[in-house]
Write a protein that holds these residues in place. Structure first.
Motif, PDB file in Angstrom:
ATOM      1  N   ASN A  95      -9.821  78.144-100.554  1.00  0.00           N
ATOM      2  CA  ASN A  95      -9.930  77.571-101.895  1.00  0.00           C
ATOM      3  C   ASN A  95     -11.151  76.650-101.985  1.00  0.00           C
ATOM      4  O   ASN A  95     -11.884  76.669-102.986  1.00  0.00           O
ATOM      5  CB  ASN A  95      -8.647  76.809-102.244  1.00  0.00           C
ATOM      6  N   PHE A  96     -11.397  75.868-100.949  1.00  0.00           N
ATOM      7  CA  PHE A  96     -12.574  74.992-100.898  1.00  0.00           C
ATOM      8  C   PHE A  96     -13.861  75.807-101.030  1.00  0.00           C
ATOM      9  O   PHE A  96     -14.758  75.463-101.809  1.00  0.00           O
ATOM     10  CB  PHE A  96     -12.558  74.195 -99.585  1.00  0.00           C
ATOM     11  N   VAL A  97     -13.943  76.907-100.313  1.00  0.00           N
ATOM     12  CA  VAL A  97     -15.132  77.765-100.377  1.00  0.00           C
ATOM     13  C   VAL A  97     -15.260  78.402-101.754  1.00  0.00           C
ATOM     14  O   VAL A  97     -16.364  78.511-102.296  1.00  0.00           O
ATOM     15  CB  VAL A  97     -15.100  78.826 -99.255  1.00  0.00           C
ATOM     16  N   GLU A  98     -14.149  78.803-102.350  1.00  0.00           N
ATOM     17  CA  GLU A  98     -14.199  79.368-103.707  1.00  0.00           C
ATOM     18  C   GLU A  98     -14.704  78.345-104.717  1.00  0.00           C
ATOM     19  O   GLU A  98     -15.476  78.684-105.622  1.00  0.00           O
ATOM     20  CB  GLU A  98     -12.823  79.883-104.120  1.00  0.00           C
ATOM     21  N   VAL A  99     -14.289  77.091-104.574  1.00  0.00           N
ATOM     22  CA  VAL A  99     -14.766  76.030-105.469  1.00  0.00           C
ATOM     23  C   VAL A  99     -16.270  75.826-105.274  1.00  0.00           C
ATOM     24  O   VAL A  99     -17.017  75.709-106.249  1.00  0.00           O
ATOM     25  CB  VAL A  99     -13.987  74.710-105.237  1.00  0.00           C
ATOM     26  N   LEU A 144     -14.612  67.802-101.933  1.00  0.00           N
ATOM     27  CA  LEU A 144     -13.619  67.606-100.876  1.00  0.00           C
ATOM     28  C   LEU A 144     -12.689  66.439-101.210  1.00  0.00           C
ATOM     29  O   LEU A 144     -11.476  66.525-101.001  1.00  0.00           O
ATOM     30  CB  LEU A 144     -14.318  67.379 -99.534  1.00  0.00           C
ATOM     31  N   ASP A 145     -13.249  65.360-101.753  1.00  0.00           N
ATOM     32  CA  ASP A 145     -12.426  64.200-102.127  1.00  0.00           C
ATOM     33  C   ASP A 145     -11.459  64.528-103.259  1.00  0.00           C
ATOM     34  O   ASP A 145     -10.376  63.939-103.334  1.00  0.00           O
ATOM     35  CB  ASP A 145     -13.309  63.023-102.534  1.00  0.00           C
ATOM     36  N   GLU A 146     -11.849  65.426-104.146  1.00  0.00           N
ATOM     37  CA  GLU A 146     -10.942  65.836-105.218  1.00  0.00           C
ATOM     38  C   GLU A 146      -9.785  66.684-104.685  1.00  0.00           C
ATOM     39  O   GLU A 146      -8.703  66.676-105.241  1.00  0.00           O
ATOM     40  CB  GLU A 146     -11.694  66.627-106.295  1.00  0.00           C
ATOM     41  N   MET A 147     -10.047  67.390-103.587  1.00  0.00           N
ATOM     42  CA  MET A 147      -9.021  68.274-103.021  1.00  0.00           C
ATOM     43  C   MET A 147      -8.110  67.557-102.029  1.00  0.00           C
ATOM     44  O   MET A 147      -6.922  67.871-101.944  1.00  0.00           O
ATOM     45  CB  MET A 147      -9.680  69.462-102.322  1.00  0.00           C
ATOM     46  N   LEU A 148      -8.662  66.614-101.271  1.00  0.00           N
ATOM     47  CA  LEU A 148      -7.902  65.937-100.214  1.00  0.00           C
ATOM     48  C   LEU A 148      -7.925  64.433-100.427  1.00  0.00           C
ATOM     49  O   LEU A 148      -8.957  63.862-100.756  1.00  0.00           O
ATOM     50  CB  LEU A 148      -8.500  66.241 -98.841  1.00  0.00           C
ATOM     51  N   LEU A 149      -6.779  63.817-100.187  1.00  0.00           N
ATOM     52  CA  LEU A 149      -6.676  62.369-100.275  1.00  0.00           C
ATOM     53  C   LEU A 149      -5.929  61.879 -99.050  1.00  0.00           C
ATOM     54  O   LEU A 149      -4.777  62.256 -98.826  1.00  0.00           O
ATOM     55  CB  LEU A 149      -5.925  61.956-101.541  1.00  0.00           C
ATOM     56  N   ASN A 206      -6.428  73.303-108.142  1.00  0.00           N
ATOM     57  CA  ASN A 206      -6.944  73.922-109.356  1.00  0.00           C
ATOM     58  C   ASN A 206      -8.458  73.751-109.422  1.00  0.00           C
ATOM     59  O   ASN A 206      -8.967  72.621-109.477  1.00  0.00           O
ATOM     60  CB  ASN A 206      -6.270  73.293-110.578  1.00  0.00           C
ATOM     61  N   LYS A 207      -9.173  74.867-109.437  1.00  0.00           N
ATOM     62  CA  LYS A 207     -10.638  74.832-109.380  1.00  0.00           C
ATOM     63  C   LYS A 207     -11.260  74.069-110.554  1.00  0.00           C
ATOM     64  O   LYS A 207     -12.222  73.322-110.388  1.00  0.00           O
ATOM     65  CB  LYS A 207     -11.190  76.247-109.309  1.00  0.00           C
ATOM     66  N   THR A 208     -10.720  74.251-111.740  1.00  0.00           N
ATOM     67  CA  THR A 208     -11.262  73.593-112.928  1.00  0.00           C
ATOM     68  C   THR A 208     -11.115  72.081-112.826  1.00  0.00           C
ATOM     69  O   THR A 208     -12.045  71.332-113.135  1.00  0.00           O
ATOM     70  CB  THR A 208     -10.549  74.115-114.188  1.00  0.00           C
ATOM     71  N   ARG A 209      -9.953  71.625-112.369  1.00  0.00           N
ATOM     72  CA  ARG A 209      -9.730  70.179-112.222  1.00  0.00           C
ATOM     73  C   ARG A 209     -10.573  69.586-111.107  1.00  0.00           C
ATOM     74  O   ARG A 209     -11.015  68.442-111.202  1.00  0.00           O
ATOM     75  CB  ARG A 209      -8.252  69.910-111.949  1.00  0.00           C
ATOM     76  N   ILE A 210     -10.786  70.354-110.061  1.00  0.00           N
ATOM     77  CA  ILE A 210     -11.598  69.868-108.945  1.00  0.00           C
ATOM     78  C   ILE A 210     -13.047  69.674-109.386  1.00  0.00           C
ATOM     79  O   ILE A 210     -13.688  68.691-109.038  1.00  0.00           O
ATOM     80  CB  ILE A 210     -11.521  70.843-107.748  1.00  0.00           C
ATOM     81  N   LEU A 211     -13.549  70.604-110.189  1.00  0.00           N
ATOM     82  CA  LEU A 211     -14.954  70.542-110.615  1.00  0.00           C
ATOM     83  C   LEU A 211     -15.208  69.620-111.796  1.00  0.00           C
ATOM     84  O   LEU A 211     -16.359  69.295-112.085  1.00  0.00           O
ATOM     85  CB  LEU A 211     -15.450  71.955-110.939  1.00  0.00           C
ATOM     86  N   ALA A 212     -14.171  69.189-112.499  1.00  0.00           N
ATOM     87  CA  ALA A 212     -14.338  68.364-113.702  1.00  0.00           C
ATOM     88  C   ALA A 212     -15.203  67.118-113.466  1.00  0.00           C
ATOM     89  O   ALA A 212     -16.135  66.876-114.246  1.00  0.00           O
ATOM     90  CB  ALA A 212     -12.972  67.994-114.275  1.00  0.00           C
ATOM     91  N   PRO A 213     -14.968  66.304-112.446  1.00  0.00           N
ATOM     92  CA  PRO A 213     -15.817  65.119-112.258  1.00  0.00           C
ATOM     93  C   PRO A 213     -17.293  65.466-112.000  1.00  0.00           C
ATOM     94  O   PRO A 213     -18.187  64.773-112.479  1.00  0.00           O
ATOM     95  CB  PRO A 213     -15.225  64.424-111.022  1.00  0.00           C
ATOM     96  N   LEU A 214     -17.537  66.545-111.264  1.00  0.00           N
ATOM     97  CA  LEU A 214     -18.921  66.964-110.998  1.00  0.00           C
ATOM     98  C   LEU A 214     -19.621  67.408-112.273  1.00  0.00           C
ATOM     99  O   LEU A 214     -20.794  67.109-112.476  1.00  0.00           O
ATOM    100  CB  LEU A 214     -18.941  68.097-109.991  1.00  0.00           C
ATOM    101  N   LEU A 215     -18.908  68.144-113.101  1.00  0.00           N
ATOM    102  CA  LEU A 215     -19.513  68.612-114.351  1.00  0.00           C
ATOM    103  C   LEU A 215     -19.838  67.442-115.263  1.00  0.00           C
ATOM    104  O   LEU A 215     -20.873  67.450-115.946  1.00  0.00           O
ATOM    105  CB  LEU A 215     -18.584  69.621-115.028  1.00  0.00           C
ATOM    106  N   VAL A 216     -19.001  66.404-115.272  1.00  0.00           N
ATOM    107  CA  VAL A 216     -19.281  65.195-116.051  1.00  0.00           C
ATOM    108  C   VAL A 216     -20.528  64.496-115.504  1.00  0.00           C
ATOM    109  O   VAL A 216     -21.405  64.088-116.251  1.00  0.00           O
ATOM    110  CB  VAL A 216     -18.063  64.242-116.049  1.00  0.00           C
ATOM    111  N   LEU A 217     -20.622  64.381-114.186  1.00  0.00           N
ATOM    112  CA  LEU A 217     -21.805  63.760-113.568  1.00  0.00           C
ATOM    113  C   LEU A 217     -23.073  64.549-113.881  1.00  0.00           C
ATOM    114  O   LEU A 217     -24.133  63.973-114.136  1.00  0.00           O
ATOM    115  CB  LEU A 217     -21.632  63.674-112.051  1.00  0.00           C
ATOM    116  N   ASP A 218     -22.972  65.872-113.868  1.00  0.00           N
ATOM    117  CA  ASP A 218     -24.123  66.711-114.207  1.00  0.00           C
ATOM    118  C   ASP A 218     -24.560  66.507-115.643  1.00  0.00           C
ATOM    119  O   ASP A 218     -25.764  66.447-115.929  1.00  0.00           O
ATOM    120  CB  ASP A 218     -23.802  68.193-113.959  1.00  0.00           C
ATOM    121  N   LYS A 219     -23.608  66.377-116.575  1.00  0.00           N
ATOM    122  CA  LYS A 219     -23.955  66.138-117.983  1.00  0.00           C
ATOM    123  C   LYS A 219     -24.615  64.782-118.167  1.00  0.00           C
ATOM    124  O   LYS A 219     -25.589  64.658-118.917  1.00  0.00           O
ATOM    125  CB  LYS A 219     -22.703  66.232-118.868  1.00  0.00           C
ATOM    126  N   VAL A 220     -24.129  63.788-117.458  1.00  0.00           N
ATOM    127  CA  VAL A 220     -24.716  62.441-117.538  1.00  0.00           C
ATOM    128  C   VAL A 220     -26.149  62.473-116.974  1.00  0.00           C
ATOM    129  O   VAL A 220     -27.051  61.847-117.531  1.00  0.00           O
ATOM    130  CB  VAL A 220     -23.844  61.413-116.774  1.00  0.00           C
TER     131      VAL A 220
END
Length: 144
Positions: A86-90, A114-119, A127-141
């Motif tokens: 799943n990590f590789v797919e993300v 990795l931090d979004e997937m493991l705590l 969930n791939k979409t939830r994992i990538l959400a913070p990165l996509l926000v950072l990219d938009k900023v």
């Protein structure tokens, strides 16, 4: 519980390491060299689960990279095996066919994923979409 998460290339160079329990730097270096030697020496026909000292290793090979996860005896090996995939797919979804160079030059983003997937050594999100959400926000900023 997951004790550590490593990404290593075929030459034995560590590209990413994340430890979830306190380990001295010297011990980390020795541990990584032993683990790398052990995983790289195995053939593709051999099992991806290895008993090593007081924990188990779960690893998968993707092209020239090995992802190795150290777990304790209470963790489910198959669940960790699927977590690695799943990590590789993300990573593939974010980088559009991830490569070793993507990991090397975007290490901060790989750590965020990795931090979004493991705590603290436990899987918290798959969930791939939830994992990538913070990165996509950072990219938009960063774009604006």
């Amino acid at each position: 519980m997951i004790k550590f998460f490593l990404i290593v290339n075929k030459q034995g160079q560590t590209r990413l390491s994340r430890y979830y329990e306190r380990t001295e730097v010297q011990r980390r270096t020795l541990l990584e060299s032993d683990i790398i030697r052990l995983c790289l020496s195995r053939s593709k026909d051999q099992c991806s689960f290895i008993e090593y000292k007081d924990f188990k290793l779960v690893y998968r090979q993707y092209a020239s990279l090995f992802i190795v996860v150290g777990i304790d005896e209470t963790e489910n090996e198959m669940a960790v095996f699927e977590l690695i995939h799943n990590f590789v797919e993300v990573l593939d979804k974010y980088f559009s066919r991830v490569s070793e160079l993507d990991i090397m030059f975007n290490l901060d983003k790989v750590h965020i994923i990795l931090d979004e997937m493991l705590l603290n050594g436990s899987a918290v999100e798959t969930n791939k979409t939830r994992i990538l959400a913070p990165l996509l926000v950072l990219d938009k900023v960063a774009e604006s």
